[in-house]
Enzyme design. Structure first.
Site, short mmCIF file in Angstrom:
data_model
loop_
_atom_site.label_atom_id
_atom_site.label_comp_id
_atom_site.label_asym_id
_atom_site.label_seq_id
_atom_site.Cartn_x
_atom_site.Cartn_y
_atom_site.Cartn_z
N CYS A 163 37.30 35.66 46.01
CA CYS A 163 38.56 35.58 46.75
C CYS A 163 38.67 36.62 47.86
CB CYS A 163 39.73 35.70 45.79
SG CYS A 163 39.69 34.43 44.50
N HIS A 303 47.78 40.40 48.21
CA HIS A 303 46.93 39.40 47.53
C HIS A 303 47.82 38.52 46.66
CE1 HIS A 303 43.25 37.66 46.11
NE2 HIS A 303 43.49 38.00 44.86
N GLU A 314 48.52 45.19 41.48
CA GLU A 314 48.60 45.38 42.92
C GLU A 314 49.83 46.21 43.28
OE1 GLU A 314 48.16 42.97 47.13
OE2 GLU A 314 48.48 41.81 45.29
N LYS A 335 51.02 33.26 49.30
CA LYS A 335 50.48 32.34 48.29
C LYS A 335 51.61 31.63 47.54
CE LYS A 335 46.04 34.65 47.32
NZ LYS A 335 46.13 35.86 48.17
N HIS A 340 46.65 29.55 46.19
CA HIS A 340 45.56 30.51 46.35
C HIS A 340 44.33 29.79 46.87
CE1 HIS A 340 42.90 33.74 45.95
NE2 HIS A 340 43.02 34.05 44.67
N PHE A 399 37.10 38.13 42.01
CA PHE A 399 36.39 38.26 40.74
C PHE A 399 35.14 39.13 40.94
CE2 PHE A 399 37.86 34.04 38.55
CZ PHE A 399 39.12 34.59 38.41
#
Length: 413
Positions: A163, A303, A314, A335, A340, A399
């Protein structure tokens, strides 16, 4: 490495619209692009919603005979690039071809092609596999097809950093221009993983929202009732140029890209470190690259995936970055409207950050209804907001603990 890098074009395609103007208008209106999955029969899936690019007709950008050579992520990348190139008024000529490069990334690539060709193989054996299977599905072919389309013969690359992929692409493209290996870079990312295995895989991890009866309310970053992210698809592409080149050709400059940071969590394959260390360090690295302090940042496009753990971490990281000023810095997660885009998220959100600076307005975090005591910052809830923006930070985390941040600045002579 002191060359200034500017943004002259933004191309956006996602569930909120096809084309930069449409996407931006819908985001500012707080309009969700998430709905029931139509790409396949999702009736037996735990998650049956996604941010699909609806009514996308690849024939508007691609010749019919060429479409079979491309996975959907490539088609979306070509469309977004077309919007970006037109906004920039960019023309690649034989004289400029070798100084024009492409860096378009994807986290997953052609999942749709892989699944389709595997089914054909199981049904009829290896003779049924398309000769275009490999080039239609591998991650770097978005860059490859864009390069071929425009005759860009400069650096041509792609990253597959989950991502963070397209944020890395834009940042790496910036460095390519700074070190004089190119004057122009077409940079960003694309993703089209709304497939049975894509949705099924994330659902098996318990990562997705199952608010199937209320798709438009399912993605709710930082809200106390969030239950997972919603898969989106699309593409975000920027035209980056050296300042000298852009000025020489009389381009309209939208913003300046002044900082890029990278970090690794070294913690877990999917979960970020609980103290937000990787997110904190990547933000600080970006500010260091730009040679500014956290005090100067006016906005963060987070994010913000809408996962129970990720949003808290975050928030923790941003509190470390901004200290006592944290609650005064507006932060939004778009998002909440787009879903996403995985490897395409950083490109889309970088483009949104640039438009926020251009128009001096903050896109909202929609579906923010029930405050979470652990997420207690200013998330620009539910409605767009006028603001004075000079610096905007865009965060992407992937990830494997791979992180990227980009810092954009209002254009000033």
């Amino acid at each position: 490495m002191n060359r200034r890098v500017v943004v002259t074009g933004v191309g956006l395609v996602c569930g909120c619209g096809i084309g930069t103007d449409e996407v931006w208008k819908n985001l500012l209106a707080g309009k969700s692009g998430i709905g029931p999955i139509t790409h396949f029969d999702a009736s037996k899936f735990d998650c049956r919603i996604a941010g699909e690019v609806r009514n996308f007709d690849p024939l508007l950008w691609i010749e019919k005979k060429e479409i079979k050579k491309m996975g959907r992520f490539i088609q979306l990348a070509l469309a977004a690039t077309d919007f970006a190139v037109k906004m920039a008024g960019l023309e690649v000529t034989p004289e400029t071809a070798e100084s024009t490069g492409v860096f378009i990334s994807s986290g997953i690539g052609g999942f749709d092609v892989i699944e389709r060709e595997h089914s054909k193989f199981l049904a009829g054996g290896p003779g049924r596999i398309s000769p275009f299977f490999i080039p239609a599905s591998i991650v770097n072919l978005a860059s490859g097809f864009v390069s071929i389309r425009y005759g860009a013969r400069g650096p041509n690359s792609a990253t597959a950093t989950a991502c963070s992929a397209s944020a890395h692409a834009i940042g790496d493209a910036m460095k390519i221009i700074q070190r004089c290996d190119a004057e122009v870079m077409i940079a960003g990312g694309a993703e089209a993983a709304i497939t049975p295995m894509g949705v099924g895989g994330f659902a098996a991890m318990k990562a997705l929202s199952t608010r199937n009866d209320e798709p438009e309310r399912a993605s709710r970053p930082f809200d106390a009732d969030r239950d997972g992210f919603v898969v989106g698809e699309g593409s975000g592409v920027l035209i980056l140029e050296s300042l000298e080149y852009a000025q020489r050709r009389g381009a309209r400059i939208i913003a300046e890209l002044v900082g890029y940071g990278m970090s690794g969590d070294a913690f877990h394959i999917t979960q970020p470190a609980e103290n937000g260390d990787g997110a904190y360090r990547v933000s600080m690295a970006t500010l260091k690259d730009a040679k500014i302090s956290a005090e100067q940042v006016d906005y963060v496009n987070a994010h913000g995936t809408s996962t129970p753990i990720g949003d808290v971490i975050e928030t923790t990281a941003l509190k470390r970055v901004f200290g006592e000023r944290a609650k005064k810095v507006p932060i939004s997660s778009t998002k909440s409207m787009t879903g996403h885009l995985l490897g395409g998220a950083g490109g889309l959100e970088a483009g949104i950050s640039v438009l926020a600076i251009r128009d001096q307005i903050l896109p909202p975090t929609i579906n923010y209804e029930t405050p979470d005591p652990e997420c207690d910052l200013d998330y620009v809830p539910n409605h767009a907001r006028k603001a004075e923006l000079r610096y905007a930070l865009s965060n992407s985390f992937g990830f494997g603990g791979t992180n990227a941040s980009l810092l954009f600045k209002r254009w000033e002579e």
